[in-house]
Design a protein around this motif. Structure first.
Motif, PDB file in Angstrom:
ATOM      1  N   MET A 194       0.838  -1.172   0.000  1.00  0.00           N
ATOM      2  CA  MET A 194       0.000   0.000   0.000  1.00  0.00           C
ATOM      3  C   MET A 194       0.880   1.230   0.000  1.00  0.00           C
ATOM      4  SD  MET A 194      -3.234   1.070   2.176  1.00  0.00           S
ATOM      5  CE  MET A 194      -4.093   0.090   1.011  1.00  0.00           C
ATOM      6  N   ARG A 195       0.618   2.124  -0.899  1.00  0.00           N
ATOM      7  CA  ARG A 195       1.465   3.290  -1.052  1.00  0.00           C
ATOM      8  C   ARG A 195       1.165   4.376  -0.031  1.00  0.00           C
ATOM      9  NH1 ARG A 195       4.160   4.053  -6.008  1.00  0.00           N
ATOM     10  NH2 ARG A 195       3.938   6.257  -5.602  1.00  0.00           N
ATOM     11  N   HIS A 196      -0.064   4.486   0.417  1.00  0.00           N
ATOM     12  CA  HIS A 196      -0.437   5.562   1.334  1.00  0.00           C
ATOM     13  C   HIS A 196      -1.152   4.995   2.561  1.00  0.00           C
ATOM     14  CE1 HIS A 196       0.654   8.436  -1.726  1.00  0.00           C
ATOM     15  NE2 HIS A 196      -0.092   7.769  -2.596  1.00  0.00           N
ATOM     16  N   PRO A 197      -0.418   4.527   3.550  1.00  0.00           N
ATOM     17  CA  PRO A 197      -1.070   3.956   4.727  1.00  0.00           C
ATOM     18  C   PRO A 197      -1.812   4.987   5.553  1.00  0.00           C
ATOM     19  CG  PRO A 197       1.302   4.001   5.037  1.00  0.00           C
ATOM     20  CD  PRO A 197       1.041   4.409   3.626  1.00  0.00           C
ATOM     21  N   LEU A 198      -1.390   6.242   5.506  1.00  0.00           N
ATOM     22  CA  LEU A 198      -2.083   7.276   6.274  1.00  0.00           C
ATOM     23  C   LEU A 198      -3.474   7.529   5.702  1.00  0.00           C
ATOM     24  CD1 LEU A 198      -1.724   9.164   8.654  1.00  0.00           C
ATOM     25  CD2 LEU A 198      -0.852  10.886   7.079  1.00  0.00           C
ATOM     26  N   PHE A 199      -3.584   7.574   4.377  1.00  0.00           N
ATOM     27  CA  PHE A 199      -4.887   7.760   3.737  1.00  0.00           C
ATOM     28  C   PHE A 199      -5.814   6.588   4.033  1.00  0.00           C
ATOM     29  CE2 PHE A 199      -7.694   7.112   0.045  1.00  0.00           C
ATOM     30  CZ  PHE A 199      -8.450   8.271   0.153  1.00  0.00           C
ATOM     31  N   ALA A 200      -5.291   5.395   3.937  1.00  0.00           N
ATOM     32  CA  ALA A 200      -6.101   4.201   4.206  1.00  0.00           C
ATOM     33  C   ALA A 200      -6.565   4.175   5.657  1.00  0.00           C
ATOM     34  CB  ALA A 200      -5.304   2.945   3.885  1.00  0.00           C
ATOM     35  N   SER A 201      -5.701   4.574   6.570  1.00  0.00           N
ATOM     36  CA  SER A 201      -6.091   4.561   7.980  1.00  0.00           C
ATOM     37  C   SER A 201      -7.155   5.622   8.259  1.00  0.00           C
ATOM     38  CB  SER A 201      -4.874   4.756   8.885  1.00  0.00           C
ATOM     39  OG  SER A 201      -4.259   5.991   8.645  1.00  0.00           O
ATOM     40  N   PHE A 202      -7.110   6.761   7.575  1.00  0.00           N
ATOM     41  CA  PHE A 202      -8.160   7.764   7.756  1.00  0.00           C
ATOM     42  C   PHE A 202      -9.495   7.292   7.193  1.00  0.00           C
ATOM     43  CE2 PHE A 202      -4.878  11.136   8.453  1.00  0.00           C
ATOM     44  CZ  PHE A 202      -5.353  11.525   9.686  1.00  0.00           C
ATOM     45  N   VAL A 203      -9.460   6.565   6.099  1.00  0.00           N
ATOM     46  CA  VAL A 203     -10.704   6.019   5.538  1.00  0.00           C
ATOM     47  C   VAL A 203     -11.317   5.011   6.501  1.00  0.00           C
ATOM     48  CG1 VAL A 203     -11.648   4.602   3.677  1.00  0.00           C
ATOM     49  CG2 VAL A 203     -10.065   6.449   3.148  1.00  0.00           C
ATOM     50  N   VAL A 204     -10.496   4.131   7.038  1.00  0.00           N
ATOM     51  CA  VAL A 204     -10.983   3.136   8.007  1.00  0.00           C
ATOM     52  C   VAL A 204     -11.499   3.827   9.268  1.00  0.00           C
ATOM     53  CG1 VAL A 204     -10.267   1.254   9.522  1.00  0.00           C
ATOM     54  CG2 VAL A 204      -9.540   1.276   7.145  1.00  0.00           C
ATOM     55  N   GLY A 205     -10.779   4.829   9.750  1.00  0.00           N
ATOM     56  CA  GLY A 205     -11.195   5.543  10.957  1.00  0.00           C
ATOM     57  C   GLY A 205     -12.492   6.307  10.779  1.00  0.00           C
ATOM     58  N   THR A 206     -12.654   6.950   9.633  1.00  0.00           N
ATOM     59  CA  THR A 206     -13.890   7.692   9.369  1.00  0.00           C
ATOM     60  C   THR A 206     -15.085   6.753   9.264  1.00  0.00           C
ATOM     61  OG1 THR A 206     -12.609   9.349   8.173  1.00  0.00           O
ATOM     62  CG2 THR A 206     -14.970   9.331   7.792  1.00  0.00           C
ATOM     63  N   THR A 207     -14.900   5.650   8.565  1.00  0.00           N
ATOM     64  CA  THR A 207     -15.981   4.671   8.445  1.00  0.00           C
ATOM     65  C   THR A 207     -16.347   4.091   9.806  1.00  0.00           C
ATOM     66  OG1 THR A 207     -15.177   4.121   6.245  1.00  0.00           O
ATOM     67  CG2 THR A 207     -16.675   2.558   7.276  1.00  0.00           C
ATOM     68  N   THR A 208     -15.342   3.785  10.601  1.00  0.00           N
ATOM     69  CA  THR A 208     -15.589   3.247  11.938  1.00  0.00           C
ATOM     70  C   THR A 208     -16.311   4.265  12.811  1.00  0.00           C
ATOM     71  OG1 THR A 208     -13.612   1.882  11.765  1.00  0.00           O
ATOM     72  CG2 THR A 208     -14.487   2.257  13.973  1.00  0.00           C
ATOM     73  N   ALA A 209     -15.905   5.521  12.730  1.00  0.00           N
ATOM     74  CA  ALA A 209     -16.548   6.565  13.537  1.00  0.00           C
ATOM     75  C   ALA A 209     -18.028   6.694  13.203  1.00  0.00           C
ATOM     76  CB  ALA A 209     -15.831   7.892  13.334  1.00  0.00           C
ATOM     77  N   PHE A 210     -18.350   6.683  11.912  1.00  0.00           N
ATOM     78  CA  PHE A 210     -19.756   6.782  11.522  1.00  0.00           C
ATOM     79  C   PHE A 210     -20.560   5.564  11.971  1.00  0.00           C
ATOM     80  CE2 PHE A 210     -18.431   9.885   8.148  1.00  0.00           C
ATOM     81  CZ  PHE A 210     -19.132  10.958   8.681  1.00  0.00           C
TER      82      PHE A 210
END
Length: 69
Positions: free
Chosen positions: A1-17
């Motif tokens: 994965m080239r951008h782990p920070l972007f992927a972690s923000f996507v996972v975090g946002t989905t989890t938060a919702f």
């Protein structure tokens, strides 16, 4: 994965919702303003998910993309 920070923000946002909505719906039976419980619960779950996902993605793959093992 080239951008782990972007992927972690996507996972975090989905989890938060998802956690925020779930907690709001479960607590709505007992508390009238259940959104005031669901929002902080979702934020905390999202922050934990961001940290865990980022740690997992950066630990598994080094900066060059090679496996750590």
């Amino acid at each position: 994965m080239r951008h782990p920070l972007f992927a972690s923000f996507v996972v975090g946002t989905t989890t938060a919702f998802l956690v925020g909505i779930a907690v709001t719906e479960v607590v709505a039976r007992w508390i009238f303003f259940s959104l005031f419980v669901g929002i902080p619960a979702g934020i905390v779950a999202g922050i934990v998910a961001i940290a865990a996902t980022y740690a997992a993605l950066t630990r598994r793959y080094g900066p060059t993309g090679e496996s750590a093992e």
